[in-house]
Design an enzyme around this catalytic site. Sequence first.
Site, short mmCIF file in Angstrom:
data_model
loop_
_atom_site.label_atom_id
_atom_site.label_comp_id
_atom_site.label_asym_id
_atom_site.label_seq_id
_atom_site.Cartn_x
_atom_site.Cartn_y
_atom_site.Cartn_z
N GLU A 147 0.84 -1.21 0.00
CA GLU A 147 0.00 0.00 0.00
C GLU A 147 0.87 1.26 0.00
OE1 GLU A 147 -3.77 0.12 1.94
OE2 GLU A 147 -3.11 1.80 3.18
N THR B 247 -4.06 4.83 -1.28
CA THR B 247 -5.11 5.32 -0.37
C THR B 247 -5.72 6.63 -0.88
OG1 THR B 247 -3.67 6.63 1.03
CG2 THR B 247 -3.93 4.31 1.61
N TYR B 248 -6.82 6.98 -0.24
CA TYR B 248 -7.57 8.17 -0.60
C TYR B 248 -7.70 9.02 0.67
CZ TYR B 248 -11.44 10.71 -2.89
OH TYR B 248 -12.26 11.66 -3.46
N HIS C 114 -8.33 3.46 -3.78
CA HIS C 114 -9.26 3.64 -2.66
C HIS C 114 -10.19 4.83 -2.96
CE1 HIS C 114 -6.77 1.53 0.71
NE2 HIS C 114 -6.62 0.92 -0.45
N ARG D 131 -16.02 4.05 3.69
CA ARG D 131 -16.82 5.17 4.18
C ARG D 131 -15.94 6.38 4.44
NH1 ARG D 131 -19.01 5.42 10.17
NH2 ARG D 131 -16.82 6.01 10.35
N ASP E 67 -13.39 8.27 7.63
CA ASP E 67 -13.67 8.64 9.02
C ASP E 67 -14.62 9.84 9.05
OD1 ASP E 67 -12.29 6.71 10.47
OD2 ASP E 67 -10.38 7.71 10.09
N GLN F 269 -7.86 -4.21 8.72
CA GLN F 269 -7.09 -3.22 9.48
C GLN F 269 -5.83 -3.92 9.98
OE1 GLN F 269 -5.94 -0.40 10.13
NE2 GLN F 269 -7.74 0.63 10.99
P1 FAD Z 1 -18.25 1.02 7.19
O1 FAD Z 1 -18.15 -0.29 6.55
O2 FAD Z 1 -19.38 1.91 6.79
O3 FAD Z 1 -18.27 0.79 8.77
C1 FAD Z 1 -18.11 1.87 9.68
C2 FAD Z 1 -18.82 1.56 10.98
O4 FAD Z 1 -20.24 1.65 10.77
C3 FAD Z 1 -18.57 0.15 11.54
O5 FAD Z 1 -18.60 0.22 12.93
C4 FAD Z 1 -19.79 -0.63 11.03
O6 FAD Z 1 -20.07 -1.78 11.82
C5 FAD Z 1 -20.86 0.43 11.15
N1 FAD Z 1 -22.01 0.23 10.25
C6 FAD Z 1 -21.99 -0.14 8.96
N2 FAD Z 1 -23.23 -0.19 8.46
C7 FAD Z 1 -24.08 0.17 9.47
C8 FAD Z 1 -25.49 0.33 9.59
N3 FAD Z 1 -26.32 0.07 8.57
N4 FAD Z 1 -26.00 0.74 10.80
C9 FAD Z 1 -25.18 0.98 11.85
N5 FAD Z 1 -23.84 0.84 11.79
C10 FAD Z 1 -23.29 0.45 10.62
N6 FAD Z 1 -9.70 5.92 5.22
C11 FAD Z 1 -9.49 6.90 4.29
O7 FAD Z 1 -9.88 8.04 4.53
N7 FAD Z 1 -8.86 6.62 3.11
C12 FAD Z 1 -8.39 5.40 2.79
O8 FAD Z 1 -7.81 5.19 1.72
C13 FAD Z 1 -8.59 4.33 3.74
N8 FAD Z 1 -8.20 3.07 3.48
C14 FAD Z 1 -8.47 2.06 4.39
C15 FAD Z 1 -8.11 0.74 4.06
C16 FAD Z 1 -8.37 -0.30 4.97
C17 FAD Z 1 -7.96 -1.72 4.62
C18 FAD Z 1 -8.98 -0.01 6.22
C19 FAD Z 1 -9.21 -1.12 7.22
C20 FAD Z 1 -9.35 1.30 6.53
C21 FAD Z 1 -9.11 2.34 5.63
N9 FAD Z 1 -9.50 3.65 5.88
C22 FAD Z 1 -9.28 4.65 4.96
C23 FAD Z 1 -10.15 3.99 7.17
C24 FAD Z 1 -11.70 3.89 7.08
O9 FAD Z 1 -12.17 4.90 6.23
C25 FAD Z 1 -12.24 4.08 8.50
O10 FAD Z 1 -11.88 2.99 9.31
C26 FAD Z 1 -13.74 4.38 8.60
O11 FAD Z 1 -14.00 4.81 9.94
C27 FAD Z 1 -14.66 3.21 8.32
O12 FAD Z 1 -14.70 2.91 6.99
P2 FAD Z 1 -15.44 1.57 6.47
O13 FAD Z 1 -15.39 1.62 5.01
O14 FAD Z 1 -14.90 0.40 7.17
O15 FAD Z 1 -16.92 1.89 7.01
#
Ligand code: FAD
Length: 298
Positions: free
Chosen positions: A17, A48-49, A77, A107, A109, A179
Amino acid sequence: MKISELLKQNKLSLSFEVFPPKLESAFDSVKTATEEIAKLKPSFMSVTYGAGGGTSKYTLEIAKNIKEMYEVPTLAHLTCVSSTRKTVSEKIEAIKEAGITNIMALRGDIPSDMLDADRSGWDYRYAIDLVKELKESDPDLCIGGACYPEVHPESATQKEDIIHLKEKVDAGCDFLTTQMFFDNNLLYNFLYKIREAGITVPVIPGIMPITNANQVERAIKLSGSFMPQRFKSIVDKFGSDPAAMKQAGIAYATDQIIDLYANGITNVHVYSMNKPDVAMKIQSNLSDILGKEIPTWQ
Ligand code: FAD
């Protein structure tokens, strides 16, 4: 090449990455670093994004350069939470136009000043909204999703987190990347639980080589990861000696990767953080292991 296809090849492999620069002035040095990593010919590279200190502005440029110049499959990403439908759909079109078929649908943060905001009117609330949009825009895209062996910090329980993960996968994720974690047993335990919950897509473990003591605090803050005593002892002993800490951190990450391969994982994703020397060292530590065919029963 689609990452879902790559993962079907029964060979032990590494992917790396990188993150885009924050400022335009750093673009050339970051581009060179990503090219050095691409020359190692990993199975794929993710860009990454807006994470890891970079911005979203150059994600596509870096990903396109790696793909075109070095023929390394790339994973771009994309986050959605602070964006409008219009911006995201423009980004998706630009990624597709660049010939990139692998997208990590995230999604992102929630900005700290918006954590308590009413989210009902937001264009995107969760990554699943983006996964659905991507699948609708082109069913042929290969879509990755993030997952959390130690539970996403916003989830009250692991069960709740896994229920939402299953919904996200069912909406169209072709694979998941984890993660970072520093204790492989956490990953094995997580895999057992998600398989039991009916999530069957490939899971790519993400390993972060910690190469300096300052990184430890940042990594824990970012990921909430558990630090095993074995790792803490390394930091205590070598943290103030940069060269020794780097060597020990790379050895620790290599050890984690070997254990993952030994337990049936075929591709490990290394959070190489724009450090070609670290990527190179890990790859050379595994020179007689990478590319090995694994028995099909695994
Ligand atoms: P989601 O899958 O939407 O989950 C987020 C939270 O919401 C979880 O607790 C989930 O259980 C909960 N949730 C989901 N759906 C629902 C629902 N319907 N009702 C209630 N709760 C729900 N960040 C960046 O800004 N840029 C990047 O390039 C980047 N790359 C990453 C790559 C990896 C491999 C990982 C693990 C993380 C990365 N991140 C990145 C960080 C990520 O954006 C954050 O961890 C963010 O807080 C969650 O993103 P997600 O896509 O996992 O969210």
